[in-house]
Design an enzyme around this catalytic site. Structure first.
Site, PDB file in Angstrom:
ATOM      1  N   LYS A 195     -10.608  -2.730  -0.250  1.00 38.46           N
ATOM      2  CA  LYS A 195     -10.153  -3.765   0.695  1.00 38.46           C
ATOM      3  C   LYS A 195     -10.758  -3.504   2.061  1.00 38.46           C
ATOM      4  O   LYS A 195     -10.540  -2.455   2.667  1.00 38.46           O
ATOM      5  CB  LYS A 195      -8.633  -3.819   0.784  1.00 38.46           C
ATOM      6  CG  LYS A 195      -8.175  -4.958   1.695  1.00 38.46           C
ATOM      7  CD  LYS A 195      -6.827  -5.484   1.335  1.00 38.46           C
ATOM      8  CE  LYS A 195      -6.466  -6.701   2.182  1.00 38.46           C
ATOM      9  NZ  LYS A 195      -5.149  -7.211   1.899  1.00 38.46           N
ATOM     10  N   CYS A 219      -6.222  -0.707   7.141  1.00 39.97           N
ATOM     11  CA  CYS A 219      -4.977  -1.056   7.847  1.00 39.97           C
ATOM     12  C   CYS A 219      -5.202  -0.946   9.358  1.00 39.97           C
ATOM     13  O   CYS A 219      -5.597   0.109   9.843  1.00 39.97           O
ATOM     14  CB  CYS A 219      -3.838  -0.132   7.438  1.00 39.97           C
ATOM     15  SG  CYS A 219      -2.359  -0.439   8.428  1.00 39.97           S
ATOM     16  N   GLY A 228      -0.916 -14.973   1.287  1.00 34.36           N
ATOM     17  CA  GLY A 228       0.039 -14.014   1.853  1.00 34.36           C
ATOM     18  C   GLY A 228       0.974 -14.645   2.854  1.00 34.36           C
ATOM     19  O   GLY A 228       2.106 -15.019   2.540  1.00 34.36           O
ATOM     20  N   SER A 232       0.851  -1.192   0.000  1.00 32.69           N
ATOM     21  CA  SER A 232       0.000   0.000   0.000  1.00 32.69           C
ATOM     22  C   SER A 232       0.886   1.241   0.000  1.00 32.69           C
ATOM     23  O   SER A 232       1.655   1.457   0.947  1.00 32.69           O
ATOM     24  CB  SER A 232      -0.898   0.028   1.242  1.00 32.69           C
ATOM     25  OG  SER A 232      -1.833  -1.003   1.196  1.00 32.69           O
TER      26      SER A 232
END
Ligand code: DHB
Length: 316
Positions: free
Chosen positions: A166, A130, A267, A47
């Site tokens: 997201k 986040c 991930g 990001s």
């Protein structure tokens, strides 16, 4: 290309449903390229923010049972430098690339989008979730349907590529948020971001393991939560979903697809099984598909359709 795994995402062909999500080996072009060469069908950049950020002081990563806690703090080289890596990636790799961006206001998201419009990105991902910068920026935008709506709408009014929102698992009800993103014009959703934040304690030093105390949780322990949220959201929205959270093997990826995901993020498994995890999971998905005689990904049943059919059959 293994024809079993080939699919289409918002009009772009991908050779595998597996996606390298934001934050994994993706600060530089070479990390993304290694993932692509090892079988990722799509890669996401770290990001990027408007300005470079050094992130939090270390330790920023800690292992725990079933997962990894991280509080990177959005370390990144800033959008301009970051997009140079994306350009480099595009010169060397044909794999579709998602550029992820983080901001805390519509205006900054718009400025970031203008930069991404002038890049070879195939998709733009808005990191609205986040969990590691509460101290600086407060509760993530993805906690509020109103904020998600106004940011997605603002970005969509200028974005020249499909926009992916997201979302966060850290909310009591994700459905109004997913609907807000869809109604504001998001082309797809990506869920879930890391869970928590959580904390670990070094009992000998009597201090938090992470310098920043708290961090987002990822890894296998996340999978049931991710599957539930992806299933619920996919029952509600018509736009495609990138399902991510705890996928370690082919059968986990199949679960994500059955929950309704169109593509599957891998991930934390990169740190557990190595970068070969992409080709390994591709093989494992193909083995399962052959066993069950599925000729393409679209033939893998969606849980929702299966359950609906069972109800219908019972009624007849
Ligand atoms: C970071 C950002 C995220 O969105 C996330 O899920 C985990 C870590 C970060 O850079 O701190």
């Amino acid at each position: 290309m293994n024809q079993l795994l080939r699919t289409d995402f918002l009009g772009i062909e991908v050779k595998s449903p597996l996606v390298l999500p934001a934050g994994i080996m993706d600060m530089s072009y070479s990390g993304m390229a290694i993932a692509a060469r090892n079988g990722a069908g799509m890669v996401t950049s770290k990001s990027f923010t408007l300005e470079a950020r050094t992130g939090h002081k270390g330790p920023v990563v800690a292992e725990c049972e079933g997962g990894i806690l991280n509080c990177m703090g959005l370390c990144n080289p800033g959008i301009k430098e970051g997009l140079r890596e994306v350009e480099q990636f595009r010169k060397n790799c044909e794999t579709p690339v998602i550029v992820s961006v983080f901001a805390t206001s519509s205006q900054d998201f718009i400025t970031l989008t203008e930069h991404v419009n002038n890049s070879p990105a195939d998709f733009l991902e808005l990191n609205l979730s986040c969990p590691n910068v509460y101290d600086e920026f407060g509760i993530p935008l993805a906690a509020s349907p109103g904020q998600v709506s106004s940011i997605v709408r603002a970005v969509k009014s200028i974005a020249q590529m499909p926009v992916i929102a997201k979302l966060s698992p850290n909310t009591p009800d994700i459905l109004p948020i997913a609907r807000a993103a869809e109604d504001a014009g998001a082309d797809a959703l990506c869920l879930i971001n890391t869970l928590g934040p959580g904390m670990l304690i070094d009992i000998r030093m009597v201090r938090p393991v992470l310098y920043n105390k708290f961090g987002g949780l990822s890894g296998p322990c996340l999978k049931p939560v991710a599957l539930r949220l992806i299933y619920q959201v996919c029952c509600e929205v018509r736009i495609p979903v990138i399902g991510t959270g705890g996928v370690q093997c082919g059968e986990d990826a199949i679960e994500m697809l059955m929950a309704g995901a169109s593509l599957v993020g891998v991930g934390t498994a990169v740190y557990i099984r190595g970068i070969e995890v992409f080709s390994a999971i591709n093989r494992e998905i193909a083995v399962f598909m052959k066993e069950r005689n599925y000729r393409n990904l679209a033939e893998i049943p969606k849980l929702k359709d299966h359950l609906d059919r069972m109800v219908q059959d019972n009624e007849e």
